[in-house]
Design a protein around this motif. Structure first.
Motif, PDB file in Angstrom:
ATOM      1  N   ILE A  51     -19.398  13.929  -1.887  1.00 30.52           N
ATOM      2  CA  ILE A  51     -17.969  14.174  -1.973  1.00 30.52           C
ATOM      3  C   ILE A  51     -17.262  12.827  -2.083  1.00 30.52           C
ATOM      4  CG2 ILE A  51     -18.008  16.377  -0.749  1.00 30.52           C
ATOM      5  CD1 ILE A  51     -17.008  14.862   1.758  1.00 30.52           C
ATOM      6  N   THR A  52     -16.099  12.845  -2.699  1.00 29.27           N
ATOM      7  CA  THR A  52     -15.286  11.641  -2.827  1.00 29.27           C
ATOM      8  C   THR A  52     -14.019  11.846  -2.012  1.00 29.27           C
ATOM      9  OG1 THR A  52     -16.145  11.276  -5.062  1.00 29.27           O
ATOM     10  CG2 THR A  52     -14.138  10.094  -4.453  1.00 29.27           C
ATOM     11  N   LEU A  53     -13.782  10.914  -1.098  1.00 30.36           N
ATOM     12  CA  LEU A  53     -12.619  10.993  -0.217  1.00 30.36           C
ATOM     13  C   LEU A  53     -11.785   9.726  -0.342  1.00 30.36           C
ATOM     14  CD1 LEU A  53     -14.430  12.351   2.971  1.00 30.36           C
ATOM     15  CD2 LEU A  53     -13.140  13.672   1.278  1.00 30.36           C
ATOM     16  N   THR A  54     -10.512   9.829  -0.017  1.00 29.61           N
ATOM     17  CA  THR A  54      -9.605   8.690  -0.064  1.00 29.61           C
ATOM     18  C   THR A  54      -9.437   8.118   1.335  1.00 29.61           C
ATOM     19  OG1 THR A  54      -8.389   9.840  -1.804  1.00 29.61           O
ATOM     20  CG2 THR A  54      -7.337   7.896  -0.823  1.00 29.61           C
ATOM     21  N   LEU A  55      -9.781   6.843   1.480  1.00 29.04           N
ATOM     22  CA  LEU A  55      -9.574   6.147   2.750  1.00 29.04           C
ATOM     23  C   LEU A  55      -8.448   5.146   2.565  1.00 29.04           C
ATOM     24  CD1 LEU A  55     -13.250   5.416   3.866  1.00 29.04           C
ATOM     25  CD2 LEU A  55     -11.870   7.468   4.233  1.00 29.04           C
ATOM     26  N   GLU A  56      -7.671   4.975   3.610  1.00 28.47           N
ATOM     27  CA  GLU A  56      -6.576   4.010   3.550  1.00 28.47           C
ATOM     28  C   GLU A  56      -6.407   3.327   4.896  1.00 28.47           C
ATOM     29  OE1 GLU A  56      -3.279   6.359   2.229  1.00 28.47           O
ATOM     30  OE2 GLU A  56      -3.082   7.399   4.118  1.00 28.47           O
ATOM     31  N   ALA A  57      -5.865   2.130   4.848  1.00 33.89           N
ATOM     32  CA  ALA A  57      -5.576   1.361   6.067  1.00 33.89           C
ATOM     33  C   ALA A  57      -4.266   0.619   5.858  1.00 33.89           C
ATOM     34  CB  ALA A  57      -6.699   0.383   6.375  1.00 33.89           C
ATOM     35  N   PHE A  58      -3.504   0.524   6.926  1.00 38.03           N
ATOM     36  CA  PHE A  58      -2.225  -0.170   6.834  1.00 38.03           C
ATOM     37  C   PHE A  58      -1.893  -0.777   8.189  1.00 38.03           C
ATOM     38  CE2 PHE A  58      -1.770   4.352   7.462  1.00 38.03           C
ATOM     39  CZ  PHE A  58      -0.981   4.453   8.594  1.00 38.03           C
ATOM     40  N   PRO A  59      -1.123  -1.874   8.189  1.00 35.04           N
ATOM     41  CA  PRO A  59      -0.781  -2.516   9.464  1.00 35.04           C
ATOM     42  C   PRO A  59       0.229  -1.688  10.247  1.00 35.04           C
ATOM     43  CG  PRO A  59       0.304  -3.630   7.633  1.00 35.04           C
ATOM     44  CD  PRO A  59      -0.571  -2.571   7.037  1.00 35.04           C
ATOM     45  N   GLU A  60       0.001  -1.656  11.536  1.00 32.43           N
ATOM     46  CA  GLU A  60       0.951  -1.015  12.445  1.00 32.43           C
ATOM     47  C   GLU A  60       0.927  -1.803  13.748  1.00 32.43           C
ATOM     48  OE1 GLU A  60       1.083   3.124  14.706  1.00 32.43           O
ATOM     49  OE2 GLU A  60       1.378   3.348  12.541  1.00 32.43           O
ATOM     50  N   SER A  61       2.038  -2.431  14.063  1.00 32.21           N
ATOM     51  CA  SER A  61       2.135  -3.309  15.217  1.00 32.21           C
ATOM     52  C   SER A  61       1.100  -4.433  15.082  1.00 32.21           C
ATOM     53  CB  SER A  61       1.979  -2.507  16.504  1.00 32.21           C
ATOM     54  OG  SER A  61       2.305  -3.302  17.605  1.00 32.21           O
ATOM     55  N   LYS A  62       0.202  -4.584  16.049  1.00 34.00           N
ATOM     56  CA  LYS A  62      -0.774  -5.675  16.000  1.00 34.00           C
ATOM     57  C   LYS A  62      -2.166  -5.195  15.592  1.00 34.00           C
ATOM     58  CE  LYS A  62       1.633  -8.453  19.383  1.00 34.00           C
ATOM     59  NZ  LYS A  62       1.563  -9.203  20.628  1.00 34.00           N
ATOM     60  N   LEU A  69       1.143  -0.076  -3.004  1.00 29.34           N
ATOM     61  CA  LEU A  69       0.858  -0.128  -1.569  1.00 29.34           C
ATOM     62  C   LEU A  69       1.719  -1.178  -0.890  1.00 29.34           C
ATOM     63  CD1 LEU A  69      -3.030  -0.101  -1.712  1.00 29.34           C
ATOM     64  CD2 LEU A  69      -1.552   1.796  -1.081  1.00 29.34           C
ATOM     65  N   PRO A  70       2.044  -0.960   0.366  1.00 33.19           N
ATOM     66  CA  PRO A  70       2.745  -2.004   1.118  1.00 33.19           C
ATOM     67  C   PRO A  70       1.835  -3.226   1.271  1.00 33.19           C
ATOM     68  CG  PRO A  70       2.724   0.088   2.321  1.00 33.19           C
ATOM     69  CD  PRO A  70       1.833   0.246   1.137  1.00 33.19           C
ATOM     70  N   PRO A  71       2.398  -4.391   1.558  1.00 32.41           N
ATOM     71  CA  PRO A  71       1.570  -5.581   1.779  1.00 32.41           C
ATOM     72  C   PRO A  71       0.546  -5.347   2.889  1.00 32.41           C
ATOM     73  CG  PRO A  71       3.897  -6.156   1.706  1.00 32.41           C
ATOM     74  CD  PRO A  71       3.814  -4.654   1.707  1.00 32.41           C
ATOM     75  N   ASN A  72      -0.607  -5.974   2.762  1.00 32.19           N
ATOM     76  CA  ASN A  72      -1.691  -5.898   3.753  1.00 32.19           C
ATOM     77  C   ASN A  72      -2.213  -4.484   3.953  1.00 32.19           C
ATOM     78  OD1 ASN A  72      -1.545  -8.693   4.314  1.00 32.19           O
ATOM     79  ND2 ASN A  72       0.220  -8.308   5.619  1.00 32.19           N
ATOM     80  N   SER A  73      -2.155  -3.645   2.924  1.00 32.96           N
ATOM     81  CA  SER A  73      -2.650  -2.275   3.003  1.00 32.96           C
ATOM     82  C   SER A  73      -3.797  -2.073   2.027  1.00 32.96           C
ATOM     83  CB  SER A  73      -1.531  -1.285   2.681  1.00 32.96           C
ATOM     84  OG  SER A  73      -0.502  -1.385   3.632  1.00 32.96           O
ATOM     85  N   PHE A  74      -4.549  -0.985   2.223  1.00 29.81           N
ATOM     86  CA  PHE A  74      -5.676  -0.648   1.359  1.00 29.81           C
ATOM     87  C   PHE A  74      -5.711   0.859   1.160  1.00 29.81           C
ATOM     88  CE2 PHE A  74      -9.850   1.269   1.178  1.00 29.81           C
ATOM     89  CZ  PHE A  74     -10.421   0.638   0.095  1.00 29.81           C
TER      90      PHE A  74
END
Length: 103
Positions: free
Chosen positions: A7-18, A86-91
């Motif tokens: 299966i193919t899934l979408t993963l994402e990461a983004f900054p929140e606080s520290k 995407l916002p800065p520092n996001s994936f």
């Protein structure tokens, strides 16, 4: 364990606080880490645990149908990358997960 497809899934990461928050869009599984890499690794582990649990419970077919997740018999060679800004520092990216039958 025999491989039952992919299966193919979408993963994402983004900054929140520290920290960095990560999630799988399709499954709603979340995690976090001190960096984007740590956050993606943590959510990948969490997704794998979730996939194993729903297989053992016999719920995988139902959950995949509800969420529109398609099982492919062969591993995709090319995975389309989304071009949403995407916002800065996001994936955000597509990740292929192998599926296995519960023992």
């Amino acid at each position: 364990m025999a491989n039952q497809g992919y299966i193919t899934l979408t993963l994402e990461a983004f900054p929140e606080s520290k920290t960095f928050v990560s999630r799988c869009r399709e499954l709603g599984v979340t995690s976090c880490g001190d960096s984007i890499g740590d956050a993606i690794e943590a959510v990948t582990d969490a997704v794998t645990t979730y996939l194993n649990a729903i297989e053992q419970l016999g719920e995988r077919s139902r959950i995949f149908a509800e969420k529109g997740i398609v099982i492919r018999l062969t591993k995709p060679r090319i995975v389309r990358v989304e071009s949403d800004p995407l916002p800065p520092n996001s994936f955000a990216g597509k990740v292929v997960f192998p599926l296995h039958q519960a023992a």
